[in-house]
Design an enzyme around this catalytic site. Sequence first.
Site, PDB file in Angstrom:
ATOM      1  N   LYS A  34       0.835  -1.204   0.000  1.00 50.58           N
ATOM      2  CA  LYS A  34       0.000   0.000   0.000  1.00 50.58           C
ATOM      3  C   LYS A  34       0.872   1.257   0.000  1.00 50.58           C
ATOM      4  O   LYS A  34       2.076   1.194   0.271  1.00 50.58           O
ATOM      5  CB  LYS A  34      -0.935  -0.009   1.212  1.00 50.58           C
ATOM      6  N   ARG A 129     -10.135   0.170  15.316  1.00 52.00           N
ATOM      7  CA  ARG A 129     -10.131   0.917  14.066  1.00 52.00           C
ATOM      8  C   ARG A 129     -11.077   0.192  13.118  1.00 52.00           C
ATOM      9  O   ARG A 129     -12.250   0.516  13.056  1.00 52.00           O
ATOM     10  CB  ARG A 129      -8.701   1.015  13.514  1.00 52.00           C
ATOM     11  N   TYR A 254      15.197  30.701   5.931  1.00 54.06           N
ATOM     12  CA  TYR A 254      13.973  31.411   6.257  1.00 54.06           C
ATOM     13  C   TYR A 254      13.824  31.584   7.763  1.00 54.06           C
ATOM     14  O   TYR A 254      14.004  30.646   8.533  1.00 54.06           O
ATOM     15  CB  TYR A 254      12.757  30.659   5.708  1.00 54.06           C
ATOM     16  N   MET A 302      11.757  24.513   0.450  1.00 54.86           N
ATOM     17  CA  MET A 302      11.097  23.645  -0.513  1.00 54.86           C
ATOM     18  C   MET A 302      12.088  22.839  -1.354  1.00 54.86           C
ATOM     19  O   MET A 302      11.871  21.663  -1.640  1.00 54.86           O
ATOM     20  CB  MET A 302      10.193  24.468  -1.437  1.00 54.86           C
TER      21      MET A 302
END
Length: 361
Positions: A34, A129, A254, A302
Amino acid sequence: MRLATAEINIPALRYNLARVKEIAPSSKVMAVLKANAYGHGLVKIAQCLSDADAFAVARIDEALALRAGGLTKPIILLEGFFDPSDLPILLANNFETVVHDESQLLAIEQSNLEMPISVWLKVDTGMHRLGIEPEQFDDFYQRLKQCPNVKPAVNLMTHFPCADDVSNDFTQVQIDVFASLVSDRREALCLANSAGVIGWPDAHFDWVRSGLMLYGVSPMLDQVGVDHQLKPVMRLKTRVIAIKQVNVGDRVGYGGRWQCQKATILAVVAMGYGDGYPRHARQGTPVVIKGKRYGIVGSVSMDMISVDVGENAAHIQVGDEVEMWGPTLPVEEVASCADTIPYELLCNVTPRVSYEYCNDE
C-alpha cells in the site's frame, strides 16, 4: 546531473523477503504494498517480489494498478470494498476482500455474483479501528460460511497496535483473545504485521503481513533495520549545488532560525520538503557526504537545505553526492530527528524525485 533521487536496491528487497521467511518459516507471506509500496514504487516492487505468496494493498485502485502491471498473484484489499458496485470489480480481477463491518457483509449477501469471492474476516481485538467486535464473530462467520457469494474458506485476521513494543503485554492479550475465538475453526489465520513477525513468534500462524520490514526498516521501538539483519532498500540522495562561506553572526535560511557562532562553510544541497524531506527536521539532523556525517542548519526549504561542513571542508565540492538516508544513515534516525516515524518519510517522497532501480548489490 540528477539531483533528488531515490535509489532502490532490488537485491536488498529480495533479501528482506527471504529474511521474513527465515523468521517465520511456517507462514505464507503477504507482501504489503500500500501507499506506493511505502514510497518505493508499487508495480516495480511487486514485480521484484516473485517469492511472496500474495500482495496486500489498501484500496481498489492500488490493486487494479498491480493487475495492469501484469501481476497475477492473489491481492488482498486490507480496507475491503466501499460500495456494493465494487464487488463485480473484485470478482473480475480475482481480488480478495477484508470484511470488517455489517454493511460489507450485507452487500455480499445481497449481491448477485456469477462466482463466489474470497473473504478475510477481520476481528477487532483491541486496535479499535477496523474489524467486528469479538462478540459478533460467530454470527459473521456463520453468515459468510452460508453465503453462496463467498468461497468456502473464510480466512480470519486481526491487527496489532502495540506489537512494536515487546515490553507491552497487550499484544499477547490480543493473541489470546483471537486464539480463543477461532480455536475450533479450521481456517487460515493472519495476525502478524512486521512488528508481529519480529517481536511475537506466537502470532505467526498461517500468514504474516510484512510491510515496513520488507523495505529494510525496523518496525520496533528504538531500533533500526540492521538490528534484525535487514537491509535498507531506499537510498535517498542528492547533490551539493553551492558552497557558501558564512561568518559569525550570519543567519541562515527562512526566519533566520540558525545563527552562525563561528566562521564556517555551508554546503547547499538540492533537497527540501518539495521532495518529501521533513520540513521540521531539527538543527543538526545528519546527512552523509563522502562517507562523513554533517548536520543541517537553518530551515528546510522547498528545494534546498544548508549543511554545516566546517571551516576546513575544502574537499567538498559542487556536484558531490549527499545521502539523506540509506545504508549509511538509517531512515529511522532521520525520522527521530524530525519527531516522526520512518513510514511517513518513505511514503512522503514526492513525484519530483527520480527513481533508480538497481539490480546490483
